[in-house]
Design a protein around this motif. Structure first.
Motif, PDB file in Angstrom:
ATOM      1  N   ALA A 539      39.280  44.650  30.722  1.00 49.46           N
ATOM      2  CA  ALA A 539      38.364  44.281  31.801  1.00 49.46           C
ATOM      3  C   ALA A 539      37.670  42.970  31.457  1.00 49.46           C
ATOM      4  CB  ALA A 539      37.348  45.398  32.033  1.00 49.46           C
ATOM      5  N   ALA A 540      37.219  42.853  30.227  1.00 47.11           N
ATOM      6  CA  ALA A 540      36.527  41.630  29.811  1.00 47.11           C
ATOM      7  C   ALA A 540      37.472  40.431  29.843  1.00 47.11           C
ATOM      8  CB  ALA A 540      35.938  41.823  28.410  1.00 47.11           C
ATOM      9  N   GLU A 541      38.731  40.674  29.441  1.00 45.41           N
ATOM     10  CA  GLU A 541      39.706  39.576  29.476  1.00 45.41           C
ATOM     11  C   GLU A 541      39.964  39.112  30.912  1.00 45.41           C
ATOM     12  OE1 GLU A 541      42.219  40.608  25.401  1.00 45.41           O
ATOM     13  OE2 GLU A 541      42.912  41.397  27.333  1.00 45.41           O
ATOM     14  N   GLU A 542      40.048  40.075  31.810  1.00 47.21           N
ATOM     15  CA  GLU A 542      40.283  39.690  33.210  1.00 47.21           C
ATOM     16  C   GLU A 542      39.074  38.952  33.779  1.00 47.21           C
ATOM     17  OE1 GLU A 542      42.062  42.447  35.852  1.00 47.21           O
ATOM     18  OE2 GLU A 542      43.579  43.091  34.396  1.00 47.21           O
ATOM     19  N   LEU A 543      37.892  39.372  33.362  1.00 47.26           N
ATOM     20  CA  LEU A 543      36.683  38.678  33.815  1.00 47.26           C
ATOM     21  C   LEU A 543      36.658  37.251  33.254  1.00 47.26           C
ATOM     22  CD1 LEU A 543      33.915  38.755  35.294  1.00 47.26           C
ATOM     23  CD2 LEU A 543      32.918  39.479  33.109  1.00 47.26           C
ATOM     24  N   ARG A 544      37.043  37.157  32.009  1.00 45.71           N
ATOM     25  CA  ARG A 544      37.076  35.832  31.369  1.00 45.71           C
ATOM     26  C   ARG A 544      38.039  34.909  32.121  1.00 45.71           C
ATOM     27  NH1 ARG A 544      36.653  33.705  25.623  1.00 45.71           N
ATOM     28  NH2 ARG A 544      38.002  31.896  25.670  1.00 45.71           N
ATOM     29  N   SER A 545      39.207  35.449  32.464  1.00 44.51           N
ATOM     30  CA  SER A 545      40.190  34.649  33.207  1.00 44.51           C
ATOM     31  C   SER A 545      39.622  34.202  34.548  1.00 44.51           C
ATOM     32  CB  SER A 545      41.471  35.450  33.458  1.00 44.51           C
ATOM     33  OG  SER A 545      42.035  35.812  32.254  1.00 44.51           O
ATOM     34  N   LEU A 546      39.000  35.149  35.230  1.00 43.54           N
ATOM     35  CA  LEU A 546      38.423  34.838  36.531  1.00 43.54           C
ATOM     36  C   LEU A 546      37.347  33.754  36.399  1.00 43.54           C
ATOM     37  CD1 LEU A 546      38.082  35.503  39.581  1.00 43.54           C
ATOM     38  CD2 LEU A 546      36.409  37.236  38.898  1.00 43.54           C
ATOM     39  N   PHE A 547      36.538  33.914  35.385  1.00 42.10           N
ATOM     40  CA  PHE A 547      35.447  32.954  35.138  1.00 42.10           C
ATOM     41  C   PHE A 547      36.032  31.557  34.905  1.00 42.10           C
ATOM     42  CE2 PHE A 547      31.895  31.657  32.013  1.00 42.10           C
ATOM     43  CZ  PHE A 547      31.036  31.259  33.035  1.00 42.10           C
ATOM     44  N   ILE A 548      37.103  31.520  34.142  1.00 43.41           N
ATOM     45  CA  ILE A 548      37.727  30.232  33.839  1.00 43.41           C
ATOM     46  C   ILE A 548      38.345  29.611  35.105  1.00 43.41           C
ATOM     47  CG2 ILE A 548      39.650  29.161  32.577  1.00 43.41           C
ATOM     48  CD1 ILE A 548      38.933  31.037  30.222  1.00 43.41           C
ATOM     49  N   ILE A 549      39.013  30.459  35.871  1.00 44.91           N
ATOM     50  CA  ILE A 549      39.638  29.958  37.116  1.00 44.91           C
ATOM     51  C   ILE A 549      38.568  29.339  38.024  1.00 44.91           C
ATOM     52  CG2 ILE A 549      40.718  30.715  39.288  1.00 44.91           C
ATOM     53  CD1 ILE A 549      42.239  32.837  37.569  1.00 44.91           C
ATOM     54  N   GLU A 550      37.476  30.088  38.170  1.00 46.20           N
ATOM     55  CA  GLU A 550      36.439  29.616  39.099  1.00 46.20           C
ATOM     56  C   GLU A 550      35.692  28.415  38.520  1.00 46.20           C
ATOM     57  OE1 GLU A 550      36.197  30.610  42.183  1.00 46.20           O
ATOM     58  OE2 GLU A 550      37.818  32.065  41.900  1.00 46.20           O
ATOM     59  N   ALA A 551      35.495  28.432  37.207  1.00 44.05           N
ATOM     60  CA  ALA A 551      34.779  27.320  36.567  1.00 44.05           C
ATOM     61  C   ALA A 551      35.602  26.037  36.649  1.00 44.05           C
ATOM     62  CB  ALA A 551      34.455  27.659  35.112  1.00 44.05           C
ATOM     63  N   ALA A 552      36.925  26.198  36.554  1.00 46.20           N
ATOM     64  CA  ALA A 552      37.802  25.020  36.626  1.00 46.20           C
ATOM     65  C   ALA A 552      37.651  24.337  37.985  1.00 46.20           C
ATOM     66  CB  ALA A 552      39.250  25.437  36.376  1.00 46.20           C
TER      67      ALA A 552
END
Lengths: 758, 155, 282
Positions: A539-552
């Motif tokens: 779950a944390a990894e998926e959140l991290r990915s999402l955060f990165i996608i949106e931050a990019a």
């Protein structure tokens, strides 16, 4: 807090103090017994004083006259729905033989009636005035006597369940008459979990017709299932909140008080509390099964185990509870520790007129492995072989298959455990030390153990978690967590912190509440670190990915260019211009109109074994039979500690509990009256501080493929090897074969007296 | 009947029942729920408080017997839910797991260290012999007591 | 719920006035460690708290005897320099009663009044041939330990325990329970002897076993055995033999007999260690 960051981890592996430690140490944490609810009523159960009888009549007239009594419940004015208190998922195939108020009471402690009153004192006083008349029925206490079926407690007969598990062909090998055959009968006692907090529950009805149950439990969804069944309402009418728990060890895994509490609360439309005293917690909740094992092991002269034939008589007490499930659970462990090509396992589950047995730290595993490990020491003795050397010839290797068809063993490092432990303990010197005459005899013993990591391979094994990054950058992990005091919540935070590179105080991980926590099957089966931990990690990894996608998108760069560290985010090469997670999360909301949230259902793909070896030195007073445990070395293959201090804490506590099973603890029922002799702490002695040995813990951390950061379970296996290791040490000290546990001073003296008289 | 006593430095005049135990009075009347009932027979020590400078099982003392007494409970060790040296040592040394025995353990430790600032391991074990714990095997509790003593002796 | 009233006083004379004046069924509480669960209060109309009666708390060395106030706690007895020096068995027994918490409350008077067979102080008092002074509505009485254990009169308080100390003696107390600390005695043993160190000889002595019955057992055979007995290598085994016979006699047919008789030897060796080896090394 220690300074050891294992490997290159920032949070994982560290001994971070338990997150609610200050609340506990200051006394400010509210356990269920400390909670105050306006207008609450108190219920007192009336317990059967006879071990087996049909209730003829219950006289409540005097009790009703006690001021403050609101209602007295008994069979006639209550639901007669049947249930099984250990069911934890809908559709589970389990024998439903329990009722709130049975027609026939089957043990001392069974429920005859209940008083609900305005005060606890009134409920207690009225309960004392209730008089039951009984038509007594034949009683059986001894599980082997129960096998004859002459006394049946239920229509299912006695034994009420038998099962077998096999690999190879034991009979064929035994017929060859080659090698050495070593037979033992070993008996393990009924044990009380002895959580310091007694059983307690509060149920609160509301204006919408819903029932909220506050329970220090292990599986909120199991409580919901059974409470809903007893109330006759759909699941969404029941809300279960896991409260801070004062210890459980399996004792609060099954649903015991919750059904009564909720039933009375619904009927009276008022909040109701039930709080057991120690007597009731010992006698009227659950126990470890008493287990009698017959083990026949055939070994080659060189010390290879060729075959093993085992029969276990499993005493589940007065009702079925987990009596069937535990036989399966016991079987599994016996095929996963040694390379034994031919094995036959038979379990016969019996009812006796004693307290219901149920889940208890290890779920049958301590009983059967203790029995088997005592027998293995005897096999080594027959071969005149060092028991360490003997075990090393037979232990499983990493990635072995389970010959009974279970999941593969994974990175099974038991051989490392034994080697490392023997070296640290100084086994070779101590084992071969010549015996000296004298009052105190010293001895050494060791034993190995395995335990699982969840239900994969037996039942559905999955859970769901929702993780969110809030707009200030703090994290909510929403999951059905049940911290039993072992630090589950802190450990989950460590996993999330490691993935997201954020400090622990920015993470909140509330415990289970069926209204808000996604489905999870709770704290059982040593599944939490291996399965829930992996769920949290994913779950944390998926959140991290999402955060990165949106931050990019915000930083108008590639995802690969995004850097995260210590709660700050920036674009690679632009580290002079960093933002906190919170600043970024707020911008993502404003500009991208996206919530940083992920819900992940995780299905466990494996069930590797956790492994352990314990080494024990004892000094036995041959004049009094007193056993002093002098030294313990505990080596555990746990893959990777998420919190090293917590892992050590589990091992220390597990050893205290397992030592009790070896030398002190036994509820011990009188064969005629059915009365438990060990029904109070003054008669049921736990090992206290002066008798607790020093414990040296060694962790083997070689990782496990599917565990979060390589982690495997510790909570249950921690209590397994110590019992047999201690008994083996006593038998080594005395050159004896004491096999009826606990090995108390009177048993030791009886054996020594007999030795002398020979 | 009315009794006067001091609890955690505050004077109280309380109406108590003859059968009421000190533990019940603390938990119900003063809402000091830190002390727990684990056995009701003086075996587990979860209810330990300090009465006139001595550790006692508050389940084994009648409330009436505490008249004019000075009682110290877990809540009185540090102001506003903070931690004193003993409590802090318990948290930092992994001596707290489920926490149910913790208030009693801490109070037994406090009573020991009030009299003996540099106890031996045997003295620590004797002081805690009447406090049961199922979680920790006492290992980290003893470590915490030593750490607290060290702290009180100036590290 | 029981309905007793409770009253407490700071001076013995006020307690005695109250019990003389009241006509209701009265019982006493002191430390409370037995009282709260043993049901004594259930039958009472009035409970008098002795825990704060200051003049029941003292330890006085009068030379030929030691006087201990009935309300003296075991913590106080265990820590008393007088008791440690002159009746060390009592200090040892006091330090092995329950836990620290229990010893801080439980009193020697209460131990006698509750008359639990496993009471740790009782065999010591028996070995010292201690006397028990009481006071009540009928006046004061002077009782033997056995008389006191066999039942006090209604409204009678143990005010004082008198331990005769005619000369310099050595004494010791040992017990066996299921744990090393905080454990009820399965069997216990105390002895008090006059010892001639130069001759390694017991001149006279008395031993008592606890947890075999309501009253500690002081075998006459042991007193005879102690008389002019040299402590040689057979001493402990000979004493064990006598005590085994005592166990057999006292609890014949009981389920606990085999263990108790087997464990006697351990008690005797522990006791001999306390009485001789430890002293010789000083």
């Amino acid at each position: 807090m220690d300074a050891k960051p294992a490997h290159n981890f920032k949070y994982v592996g560290r001994s971070i103090p338990i997150e609610d430690g200050a609340a506990k140490a200051s006394g400010s944490i509210k356990y269920t017994g400390d909670m105050v609810v306006d207008g609450i009523l108190y219920a007192q159960l009336v317990f059967s004083q006879v071990p087996h009888a049909r209730i003829k009549n219950i006289d409540i007239s005097e009790a009703m006259a006690v001021p403050g009594v609101v209602k007295i419940y008994q069979r006639d004015n209550s639901t007669q729905i049947k249930f099984n208190s250990q069911m934890w998922f809908a559709g589970q195939n389990a024998v439903e033989d329990q009722e709130l108020f049975p027609e026939v009471v089957r043990y001392i402690g069974d429920t005859v009636a209940a008083v609900v009153a305005e005060t606890k004192e009134a409920a207690l006083a009225a309960a004392d005035l209730i008089k039951a008349e009984y038509d007594t029925l034949p009683v059986v206490i001894d599980p082997e006597e129960a096998l004859s079926g002459q006394v049946a407690l239920h229509d299912s007969g006695n034994p009420f369940f038998t099962m077998e598990a096999n690999c190879g062909d034991v009979e064929a090998v035994l017929k060859t008459n080659a090698g050495v055959v070593v037979e033992d009968r070993v008996e393990t006692p009924k044990i009380h979990h002895a959580a310091m907090e007694n059983h307690v529950c509060i149920a609160v009805p509301d204006h919408r017709g819903r029932m909220t149950v506050y329970s220090p439990c292990q599986i909120v969804y199991s409580v919901r299932l059974i409470v809903a069944k007893v109330l006759g309402v759909p699941y969404h009418k029941v809300r279960v909140i896991k409260t801070p728990i004062g210890g459980s060890f399996g004792g609060k895994q099954e649903v015991t008080l919750e059904t009564y509490c909720a039933y009375f609360a619904k009927d009276l439309n008022r909040p109701v509390k039930i709080e057991f005293d120690r007597w009731a917690s010992i006698v009227a909740t659950r126990t470890r099964t008493k287990t009698i094992g017959y083990v026949k092991t055939m070994v080659s002269p060189e010390g290879k185990i060729w075959a093993r034939d085992m029969k276990y008589i499993v005493d589940t007490g007065a009702y079925t509870s987990n009596g069937r499930a535990i036989c399966y659970a016991m079987a599994k462990k016996l095929f996963r520790l040694y390379r034994i090509p031919n094995q036959h396992y038979q379990a016969l589950a019996v009812h006796t007129n004693t307290t219901i047995a149920g889940a208890a730290r290890g779920y049958g595993s301590p009983q059967v492995q203790t029995i088997a490990e005592i027998n293995l020491d005897n096999a080594a003795r027959h071969l005149n072989m060092d028991p360490v050397e003997f075990r090393l010839k037979n232990l499983v290797h990493p990635y072995d298959a389970d010959p009974s068809g279970g999941p593969d063993l994974g990175n099974a490092r038991i051989i490392d455990c034994v080697r490392k432990g023997a070296e640290t303990f100084g086994w070779n010197a101590k084992w071969s030390q010549p015996k000296r005459a004298g009052r105190w005899q010293t001895g050494v013993g060791m034993a190995c153990a395995t335990h699982g990591n969840g239900y994969y391979g037996a039942y559905q094994e999955f859970g769901t978690m929702t993780i969110r990054m809030l707009e200030d950058g703090s994290i909510m992990l929403n999951a059905g967590l049940h911290d039993l005091g072992n630090g589950t919540v802190t450990a989950m935070k460590q996993i999330v912190a490691e993935v997201l590179d954020i400090s622990l105080d920015m993470i909140e991980a509330p415990e289970a509440d069926t209204d808000v926590s996604p489905y999870d099957i709770g704290c059982q089966a040593s599944r939490v670190i291996h399965v829930c931990g992996a769920n949290a990690m994913q779950a944390a990894e998926e959140l991290r990915s999402l955060f990165i996608i949106e931050a990019a998108k915000i930083l108008t760069c590639n995802e690969a260019e995004i850097a995260l560290e210590d709660g700050r985010i920036w674009r690679n090469g632009n580290s002079g211009n960093t933002m906190s997670y919170g600043q970024m999360a707020a911008m993502i909301q404003q500009k991208n109109q996206v919530e940083l949230i992920r819900t992940v259902t995780y299905q466990a793909p494996a069930n590797p074994g956790s492994y352990a070896a314990n080494f024990v030195e004892v000094a036995v007073d041959t004049y009094t039979g007193f056993v002093k445990v002098v030294d313990v070395v505990a080596v555990h293959d746990i893959g990777q500690a998420i919190n090293t201090g917590f892992v050590e804490g589990q091992i220390h506590g597990g050893i205290q509990m397992g030592l009790g099973m070896a030398i002190a603890e036994d509820i011990d029922y009188d064969e005629k009256s059915g009365i438990a002799r060990g029904s109070r702490f003054s008669k049921y002695h736990l090992v206290n501080a002066p008798d607790m040995p020093p414990v040296r813990v060694i962790l083997i951390e070689k990782g496990e493929e599917y565990g979060p950061y390589g982690a495997k379970s510790i909570g249950e296996i921690a209590t397994i090897p110590i019992t047999a290791a201690t008994v083996n040490a006593i038998n080594h000290a005395l050159n004896a074969n004491l096999t009826i546990l606990p090995v108390t001073p009177d048993k030791i003296m009886a054996m020594l007296t007999e030795q002398q008289n020979k | 009947m009315l009794i006067n006593l001091t609890v955690n430095g505050r004077q109280h005049t309380l109406e108590v029942e003859p059968q009421e135990r000190l533990l019940d009075m603390l938990r119900q009347k003063l809402k000091l729920t830190g002390a727990k009932e684990g056995c009701g027979e003086g075996e587990c020590g979860a209810c330990t408080v300090i009465m006139n400078g001595e550790a006692v099982n508050s389940c084994m003392v009648l409330a009436y017997q505490a008249r004019e007494a000075e009682i110290l409970t877990i809540e009185g060790l540090a102001p506003n839910g903070g931690l004193d040296a003993v409590q802090h040592a318990f948290v930092e040394n992994g001596a707290v797991q489920c926490g149910y025995c913790t208030p009693g353990m801490v109070m037994s430790t406090k009573a020991l260290l009030m009299k003996n600032t540099n106890p031996t391991e045997a003295e620590i074990k004797e002081a805690l012999a009447g406090n049961l714990c199922r979680c920790t095997g006492y290992v980290n509790i003893i470590k915490a007591v030593k750490a607290a003593a060290g702290e009180l002796n100036g590290g | 719920m029981t309905g007793y009233r409770i009253a407490g006083f700071l001076r013995l004379e006020d307690v005695l006035r109250e019990i003389t004046q009241t006509s209701v069924r009265t019982v006493f509480i002191s430390g409370g460690t037995d009282f709260i669960n043993n049901g004594i209060g259930d039958k009472a109309e009035l409970v008098i708290d002795l825990a704060q009666v200051a003049d029941l708390k003292y330890i006085k060395d009068l030379g030929s005897e030691i006087r201990i106030g009935g309300g003296t706690t075991f913590a106080a007895i265990a820590a008393s320099p007088i008791i440690k020096a002159r009746a060390s068995a009592l200090a040892q027994a006091a330090s092995r009663v329950g836990s620290v918490q229990i010893r801080n409350r439980a009193t020697i008077g209460g131990n006698i009044a509750s008359a639990s067979p496993a009471g740790d102080s009782l065999p010591v008092l028996a070995a010292f041939t201690a006397g028990v002074h009481t006071a009540g509505s009928q006046g004061t009485r002077s009782l033997t330990l056995t008389e006191a254990l066999n039942g006090l009169q209604a409204k009678e308080i143990i005010t004082e325990v008198v331990i005769p100390t005619p000369g310099e003696s050595r004494s010791g107390f040992v017990k066996i329970g299921s744990r090393s600390q905080v454990t009820i005695a399965k069997v216990s043993l105390a002895a008090n002897i006059m010892y001639d160190r130069s001759k390694k000889m017991i001149i006279v002595g008395k031993a008592a076993m606890g947890a075999l019955g309501k009253v500690p057992v002081c075998p006459l055979t042991v007193q005879q055995f102690f008389s002019q007995r040299v402590v040689d290598e057979h001493f402990a085994d000979d004493l064990s033999q006598l005590l085994v016979e005592t166990v057999d006699e006292m609890i014949a047919g009981r389920a606990s007999r085999p263990y108790k008789r087997a464990a006697v030897k351990g008690l005797v060796y522990d006791l001999a260690g306390l009485l001789f080896d430890a002293c010789e090394n000083n």
